[in-house]
Write an enzyme that holds these catalytic residues in place. Sequence first.
Site, mmCIF file in Angstrom:
data_model
loop_
_atom_site.group_PDB
_atom_site.id
_atom_site.type_symbol
_atom_site.label_atom_id
_atom_site.label_comp_id
_atom_site.label_asym_id
_atom_site.label_seq_id
_atom_site.Cartn_x
_atom_site.Cartn_y
_atom_site.Cartn_z
ATOM 1 N N LYS A 176 0.838 -1.193 0.038
ATOM 2 C CA LYS A 176 0.010 0.051 -0.174
ATOM 3 C C LYS A 176 1.146 1.324 0.114
ATOM 4 O O LYS A 176 1.421 1.697 1.004
ATOM 5 C CB LYS A 176 -1.049 0.130 1.102
ATOM 6 C CG LYS A 176 -2.016 0.756 1.045
ATOM 7 C CD LYS A 176 -2.400 2.056 1.074
ATOM 8 C CE LYS A 176 -1.835 2.845 2.165
ATOM 9 N NZ LYS A 176 -1.851 4.384 1.665
ATOM 10 N N GLY A 229 6.570 4.728 8.236
ATOM 11 C CA GLY A 229 5.676 6.200 8.275
ATOM 12 C C GLY A 229 5.900 6.838 9.429
ATOM 13 O O GLY A 229 6.785 6.863 10.254
ATOM 14 N N THR A 231 5.253 8.176 13.505
ATOM 15 C CA THR A 231 5.166 7.375 14.484
ATOM 16 C C THR A 231 3.706 7.464 15.170
ATOM 17 O O THR A 231 3.290 6.216 15.554
ATOM 18 C CB THR A 231 5.848 8.392 15.847
ATOM 19 O OG1 THR A 231 7.395 8.104 15.343
ATOM 20 C CG2 THR A 231 5.783 7.467 17.215
ATOM 21 N N GLY A 234 2.326 4.340 13.357
ATOM 22 C CA GLY A 234 2.951 3.320 13.472
ATOM 23 C C GLY A 234 2.400 2.777 14.790
ATOM 24 O O GLY A 234 2.192 1.487 15.163
ATOM 25 N N GLU A 251 9.178 1.294 10.959
ATOM 26 C CA GLU A 251 10.305 2.316 10.791
ATOM 27 C C GLU A 251 9.526 3.806 10.802
ATOM 28 O O GLU A 251 8.860 4.035 9.909
ATOM 29 C CB GLU A 251 11.038 2.098 9.262
ATOM 30 C CG GLU A 251 11.676 0.866 9.249
ATOM 31 C CD GLU A 251 12.903 0.822 9.886
ATOM 32 O OE1 GLU A 251 13.249 1.872 10.498
ATOM 33 O OE2 GLU A 251 13.561 -0.400 9.849
ATOM 34 N N CYS A 285 13.437 10.666 7.075
ATOM 35 C CA CYS A 285 13.110 10.457 8.683
ATOM 36 C C CYS A 285 14.406 10.695 9.432
ATOM 37 O O CYS A 285 14.423 10.692 10.337
ATOM 38 C CB CYS A 285 12.751 8.949 8.593
ATOM 39 S SG CYS A 285 13.872 7.809 7.683
ATOM 40 N N GLU A 386 9.049 16.279 15.133
ATOM 41 C CA GLU A 386 9.133 16.044 13.638
ATOM 42 C C GLU A 386 8.511 16.905 12.918
ATOM 43 O O GLU A 386 7.456 17.164 12.843
ATOM 44 C CB GLU A 386 9.191 14.556 13.264
ATOM 45 C CG GLU A 386 9.651 14.313 12.187
ATOM 46 C CD GLU A 386 9.577 12.980 11.452
ATOM 47 O OE1 GLU A 386 8.221 12.516 12.008
ATOM 48 O OE2 GLU A 386 10.292 12.404 11.069
HETATM 49 P P1 NDP Z 1 1.798 8.460 7.540
HETATM 50 O O1 NDP Z 1 2.327 7.648 8.880
HETATM 51 O O2 NDP Z 1 0.988 9.394 7.816
HETATM 52 O O3 NDP Z 1 1.944 7.489 6.369
HETATM 53 C C1 NDP Z 1 2.525 6.524 5.965
HETATM 54 C C2 NDP Z 1 1.875 5.376 5.343
HETATM 55 O O4 NDP Z 1 0.721 4.731 6.203
HETATM 56 C C3 NDP Z 1 0.817 5.859 3.941
HETATM 57 O O5 NDP Z 1 1.014 4.895 2.998
HETATM 58 C C4 NDP Z 1 -0.217 5.919 4.711
HETATM 59 O O6 NDP Z 1 -1.395 6.197 3.932
HETATM 60 C C5 NDP Z 1 -0.612 4.876 5.629
HETATM 61 N N1 NDP Z 1 -1.456 5.199 6.720
HETATM 62 C C6 NDP Z 1 -2.114 6.080 7.201
HETATM 63 N N2 NDP Z 1 -2.836 5.832 8.249
HETATM 64 C C7 NDP Z 1 -2.852 4.314 8.192
HETATM 65 C C8 NDP Z 1 -3.795 3.541 9.068
HETATM 66 N N3 NDP Z 1 -4.404 4.004 10.171
HETATM 67 N N4 NDP Z 1 -3.425 2.401 8.908
HETATM 68 C C9 NDP Z 1 -2.569 1.483 7.992
HETATM 69 N N5 NDP Z 1 -1.898 2.739 7.250
HETATM 70 C C10 NDP Z 1 -1.887 3.924 7.348
HETATM 71 O O7 NDP Z 1 3.634 9.061 7.284
HETATM 72 P P2 NDP Z 1 3.715 9.858 6.240
HETATM 73 O O8 NDP Z 1 3.267 9.692 4.965
HETATM 74 O O9 NDP Z 1 3.284 11.296 6.779
HETATM 75 O O10 NDP Z 1 5.195 9.805 5.951
HETATM 76 C C11 NDP Z 1 6.107 10.589 6.683
HETATM 77 C C12 NDP Z 1 6.549 9.971 7.993
HETATM 78 O O11 NDP Z 1 7.217 8.602 7.720
HETATM 79 C C13 NDP Z 1 7.479 10.565 8.943
HETATM 80 O O12 NDP Z 1 7.290 10.767 10.110
HETATM 81 C C14 NDP Z 1 8.953 10.075 8.684
HETATM 82 O O13 NDP Z 1 9.662 10.166 9.890
HETATM 83 C C15 NDP Z 1 8.488 8.361 8.479
HETATM 84 N N6 NDP Z 1 9.524 7.703 7.883
HETATM 85 C C16 NDP Z 1 10.278 6.969 8.493
HETATM 86 C C17 NDP Z 1 11.190 6.384 7.685
HETATM 87 C C18 NDP Z 1 11.942 5.104 8.594
HETATM 88 O O14 NDP Z 1 12.901 4.549 7.926
HETATM 89 N N7 NDP Z 1 12.293 5.226 9.849
HETATM 90 C C19 NDP Z 1 11.751 6.471 6.410
HETATM 91 C C20 NDP Z 1 10.791 7.427 5.730
HETATM 92 C C21 NDP Z 1 9.689 8.137 6.462
HETATM 93 P P3 NDP Z 1 -1.851 7.796 3.267
HETATM 94 O O15 NDP Z 1 -0.905 8.285 2.340
HETATM 95 O O16 NDP Z 1 -2.968 7.058 2.120
HETATM 96 O O17 NDP Z 1 -2.336 8.273 4.337
#
Ligand code: NDP
Length: 491
Positions: A176, A229, A231, A234, A251, A285, A386
Amino acid sequence: MLEGFADEILVGGRWRPGSGAVVETRSPATGEVLARLRGAGPADVDEAVRAGAAAAADPAWRDVPPHERARYLVRIADLIAERADDLAALQTADTGKSINETRALVASAQGTFRYFAGALETLEDALTPPRGPYLTMSVHEPIGVVGAITPWNSPIASDAQKIAPALAAGNAVVLKPAEWTPLVSLALGRLICDAGLPPGLLSVLAGPGRIVGDAIVRHPGVGKVSFTGGTSTGRTIGAAAAEKIMPVSLELGGKSPTIVFPDADREQALAGLLFGIFSSSGQSCIAGSRVFVHASIYDEVLDELVARAGKLRVGPGTDPATQVAPMVAHAHRDKVAAMVDRAVADGARLRCGGRIPEGGEYAEGAYYLPTILDGVPNGAAICQEEIFGPVLVALPFEDEEDLVAQANDTVYGLACGIWTADYRRAWRVARRIDAGTVWINTYKQFSISTPFGGFKESGLGREKGREGIRAYMRQKSLYWGLDENPLPWAT
Ligand code: NDP
């Protein structure tokens, strides 16, 4: 609109429009609509998981020995190499990122598939020391169907980081991608189909996270979720996984400290600090978003950082000279701008940036100038939250104790950078910082062979490295009786 982008997602081996809401993706550089497609809904998730389970259990996949499974990964890597220019251009269009960076991300994705293909040649199980007349073994098996949920900031690289080890381990994958940036993930799906992977082993379900992502996590047929994504997302996924007693890899976000000691090579440190926070427009991140500079050199380092940040080339991702490209979306840019405005209203000193650039070429894009703030303690919101944008906050420190206390005073623990000529000091500080990755006299460098993941609220589990495959396997113990006599208890 992009030419030739079909209104289709990949559901259990079939390309077709999804049954969910329309997903619209826009260019961050111009605001124009790039593609509109019917995204996935819960029924598509169910179909994808069932097809994945059947494909993973099919002897045509299940019984393929690891070294032959590796051939699929090599073919995928070859196709990524062949289509590298198109994939990079597509990701630049969809995410806004500079073309140099998306080329590097495509190369990283290719390397990830090759690495896990190679790792399959040497994957071993163990004979364990027996305590009786039997032989004991510990073996690893695929989980079945793995859910992979990825963010918008580096889609092809984070997709590959999950798909490659999960397939290598013998699973099916339901991916996804983020709603803002699904295009390169769909292109990767096409390419993987072209590589001849048996149908059903991969689904790519574009659609909103709270519906599609949530349905993947909660589906009883999904045996593991690997998530990258924010925190808070997560935490939600972790709680849903706990209900099912399902393993998860998380992550998550970061607020990583970078540290400059007085004896650091100044040129190296300045270049590393700028790269660490302003490349990817800070949407990383592991962005080095808090810089701690020793009090004795604080003013001179800050002045130089500010001068150099002001000279960074801000422009469209398609221009190879661009260093700071637009942010992923106007809504995200506005969120970052609001955080900076709030910090300034709360007393932070704006050293540079802090606004949207002016001029014709910036009119339509989601641009924001490289920004440096200081004058607030580490407890301030701008030092703790963040931001995920081109925003650096600077803090002075007095000595190592003060530094370690401040650097670790965060809920996050993803990464850290140390700039010093004293290797003993680097060792001492590196071992005391709560972070999954510490760079010494370099920053934001990655090797697929080196595990990656966070401490504290930055995550759970590790990706990459040879152990990366194990994260997608279940461990089983086998006891082989060797005694010719019956067990004594019932005789
Ligand atoms: P989000 O957590 O909003 O989204 C990440 C993914 O999760 C997207 O595909 C999103 O879909 C999906 N998602 C959102 N809500 C849900 C849910 N309730 N259940 C399942 N899936 C869900 O993060 P961001 O897109 O804003 O990304 C940025 C974040 O990612 C930052 O906090 C960053 O630090 C972190 N990150 C961490 C990395 C690491 O390796 N530690 C690497 C890269 C980023 P949709 O887009 O449709 O909302």
